[in-house]
Design an enzyme around this catalytic site. Sequence first.
Site, PDB file in Angstrom:
ATOM      1  N   CYS A 138      11.756  20.776  -6.434  1.00  0.00           N
ATOM      2  CA  CYS A 138      12.182  19.794  -5.830  1.00  0.00           C
ATOM      3  C   CYS A 138      12.915  20.507  -4.489  1.00  0.00           C
ATOM      4  O   CYS A 138      13.693  21.506  -4.877  1.00  0.00           O
ATOM      5  CB  CYS A 138      13.329  19.036  -6.436  1.00  0.00           C
ATOM      6  N   HIS A 198       5.963  -0.729  -2.399  1.00  0.00           N
ATOM      7  CA  HIS A 198       5.635  -0.070  -3.565  1.00  0.00           C
ATOM      8  C   HIS A 198       5.740   1.402  -3.521  1.00  0.00           C
ATOM      9  O   HIS A 198       5.022   1.941  -4.365  1.00  0.00           O
ATOM     10  CB  HIS A 198       4.138  -0.504  -4.044  1.00  0.00           C
ATOM     11  N   GLY A 228      -5.601  -8.800   2.982  1.00  0.00           N
ATOM     12  CA  GLY A 228      -6.131  -8.037   1.957  1.00  0.00           C
ATOM     13  C   GLY A 228      -5.404  -7.775   0.531  1.00  0.00           C
ATOM     14  O   GLY A 228      -5.241  -6.731   0.277  1.00  0.00           O
ATOM     15  N   THR A 229      -4.833  -9.018   0.305  1.00  0.00           N
ATOM     16  CA  THR A 229      -4.476  -8.772  -1.201  1.00  0.00           C
ATOM     17  C   THR A 229      -4.825 -10.034  -2.203  1.00  0.00           C
ATOM     18  O   THR A 229      -5.069 -11.072  -1.522  1.00  0.00           O
ATOM     19  CB  THR A 229      -2.859  -8.776  -1.175  1.00  0.00           C
ATOM     20  N   GLU A 263     -12.187 -12.670   0.460  1.00  0.00           N
ATOM     21  CA  GLU A 263     -12.625 -13.951  -0.400  1.00  0.00           C
ATOM     22  C   GLU A 263     -11.593 -14.434  -0.519  1.00  0.00           C
ATOM     23  O   GLU A 263     -10.388 -14.049  -0.528  1.00  0.00           O
ATOM     24  CB  GLU A 263     -13.372 -13.404  -1.550  1.00  0.00           C
ATOM     25  N   CYS A 276      12.829  12.898  -6.961  1.00  0.00           N
ATOM     26  CA  CYS A 276      13.465  13.971  -7.979  1.00  0.00           C
ATOM     27  C   CYS A 276      13.984  13.340  -9.014  1.00  0.00           C
ATOM     28  O   CYS A 276      15.330  12.522  -8.634  1.00  0.00           O
ATOM     29  CB  CYS A 276      14.281  15.042  -7.289  1.00  0.00           C
ATOM     30  N   ASN A 332       0.839  -1.298  -0.114  1.00  0.00           N
ATOM     31  CA  ASN A 332       0.032   0.203  -0.130  1.00  0.00           C
ATOM     32  C   ASN A 332       0.998   1.252   0.072  1.00  0.00           C
ATOM     33  O   ASN A 332       1.795   1.209   0.502  1.00  0.00           O
ATOM     34  CB  ASN A 332      -0.823   0.040   1.225  1.00  0.00           C
TER      35      ASN A 332
END
Length: 233
Positions: free
Chosen positions: A132, A105, A171-172, A199, A113, A88
């Site tokens: 920057c 991620h 949750g993935t 699920e 920059c 996340n």
Amino acid sequence: MKVVVLTGAGISAESGVPTFRDANGLWEGHRVEDVATPEAFEASPHLVHRFYDARRAALAAVEPNPAHRALARLESELGERLLVVTQNVDDLHERAGSHRVLHMHGQLRSAWCLACDERSPWQEDLSHGPACPTCGASALRPDVVWFGEIPYGMDLIENALGDADVFVAIGTSSLVYPAAGFVRLARMWGARTVEINLEPSAATSVFDEARHGPAGELVPAWADELLGAVRAT
Ligand code: APR
């Protein structure tokens, strides 16, 4: 007991952060996969910036939920024996009190920059081409890992998976690699593996155990069980 937790968009769903692959999966008519690539950024930087600006701005309106808080509670007991690896880009684990969080991620609240290679904490929009803070160039991109780019911290993650007694994915959808392959690595190296997801995911059959339902209910219950087992040893 050493524990590695992998989290995905589903852990933040009950906080109001949309998952990537829900029923609709579109943002202003674009598939998420089409905005989250280096090629998309090269071709349409403004569009890609606006997508991430909207996601960054939305963070101000959300709060951690009981699943994030349960993992922070686990860290307060396990300390360095717990590592949360998250896909996340939100900051809800940190806001719940977790410190040992690896954002494989990247993060919405960081800017990278392309002129000087520095990363800076970032709260504002990027689409208007701000300077920057380090070098002044107007060359900031979201510090997130796009499809086709190499995730952050892979060596550290693989070492932690190699040492883990327990690996839990929360949750993935287990559709995006390399994260989707962590369960196989953890298993191969001897960890007990648990899936907690709304699920069945694409990898459910690979886990030793699967618990299906909302993370906000299942994660606190699982964390309590784990702490009970740790205290009993
Ligand atoms: N509790 C538990 N799980 C939930 C909940 C909930 N309340 N709500 C949704 N889920 C589950 C969904 O069933 C789904 O399996 O969370 C999963 C979310 O899957 P994705 O949207 O595919 O998110 P994720 O697996 O994190 O995506 C991986 O893909 O788009 C890229 O880089 C992006 O990090 C992202 C990566």
